[in-house]
Design an enzyme around this catalytic site. Structure first.
Site, PDB file in Angstrom:
ATOM      1  N   LEU A 178       0.889  -1.165   0.000  1.00  0.00           N
ATOM      2  CA  LEU A 178       0.000   0.000   0.000  1.00  0.00           C
ATOM      3  C   LEU A 178       0.921   1.207   0.000  1.00  0.00           C
ATOM      4  CD1 LEU A 178      -2.875  -0.488   2.636  1.00  0.00           C
ATOM      5  CD2 LEU A 178      -3.124  -0.075   0.191  1.00  0.00           C
ATOM      6  N   ASP A 179       0.661   2.162  -0.864  1.00  0.00           N
ATOM      7  CA  ASP A 179       1.478   3.371  -0.905  1.00  0.00           C
ATOM      8  C   ASP A 179       1.443   4.076   0.445  1.00  0.00           C
ATOM      9  OD1 ASP A 179       2.153   3.135  -3.648  1.00  0.00           O
ATOM     10  OD2 ASP A 179       0.181   3.922  -4.174  1.00  0.00           O
ATOM     11  N   HIS A 180       2.450   4.894   0.715  1.00  0.00           N
ATOM     12  CA  HIS A 180       2.511   5.582   2.009  1.00  0.00           C
ATOM     13  C   HIS A 180       1.301   6.484   2.219  1.00  0.00           C
ATOM     14  CE1 HIS A 180       3.929   9.127  -0.172  1.00  0.00           C
ATOM     15  NE2 HIS A 180       3.730   9.817   0.934  1.00  0.00           N
TER      16      HIS A 180
END
Length: 182
Positions: free
Chosen positions: A39-41
């Site tokens: 999951l992207d930051h």
């Protein structure tokens, strides 16, 4: 072992960071587990971690077609036309996407406040949708919503296959029983 984490906004999907940013190590006490997917930051929600390489592959590899369900806050008016374009698949710079499940929803009651808060513009409406993908390109949901004129403001993964957030609090982890593959 299979661990579910409700990943907060701004947390990197790795266990170390030389720049001192928040990482999975700040939330996951279990040792020897690795993320099954990313999951992207700037995305939130369900992240699965495991110490079982075969399970990690089955959960993360797109060829196994594990549907991933996202709750998305977008900027703009959700039209049936935009939803239909998402359902058919949209053209991105790296080619067409597979068709996606897409439906307009009300803001989820279970939603936690985001830190920092999402920016709002009084003159621009926003709405919520649920998107189900069976592929996992880099920043795909954000690129798909932008392609139909609805920039993403907030992105929360709600489920991976049959695994769901199900009351897991922000930043909390839960050891869960792996389900057999189908």
């Amino acid at each position: 072992m299979l661990v579910a984490l409700n990943k907060p906004y701004g947390v990197l999907c790795q266990f170390t960071d030389e720049a001192g940013r928040r990482t999975l190590a700040d939330f996951v006490p279990q040792k020897g587990v690795y993320a099954a997917g990313r999951l992207d930051h700037d995305s939130e929600g369900l992240l699965l971690l495991t110490d079982d390489g075969k399970l990690q592959h089955r959960l993360a590899d797109p060829k196994h077609k594990q549907p991933k369900t996202y709750v998305v806050q977008v900027e703009g008016v959700l039209s049936e036309e935009a939803l239909e374009r998402l359902r058919r698949g949209v053209m991105l710079n790296d080619g067409p996407t597979l068709p996606a499940g897409a439906e307009a929803i009300d803001e989820p009651e279970w939603l936690w406040p985001r830190d920092p808060p999402v920016r709002f513009r009084k003159t621009v409406p926003d709405g919520w949708l649920r998107i189900v993908l069976r592929e996992g390109r880099n920043r795909q949901v954000r690129r798909m919503t932008a392609a139909v004129g609805l920039p993403t403001l907030r992105l929360i993964r709600e489920a991976i296959g049959d695994y769901r957030l199900d009351g897991l609090g922000l930043g909390e982890v839960r050891v869960i029983e792996p389900r057999s593959s189908r």
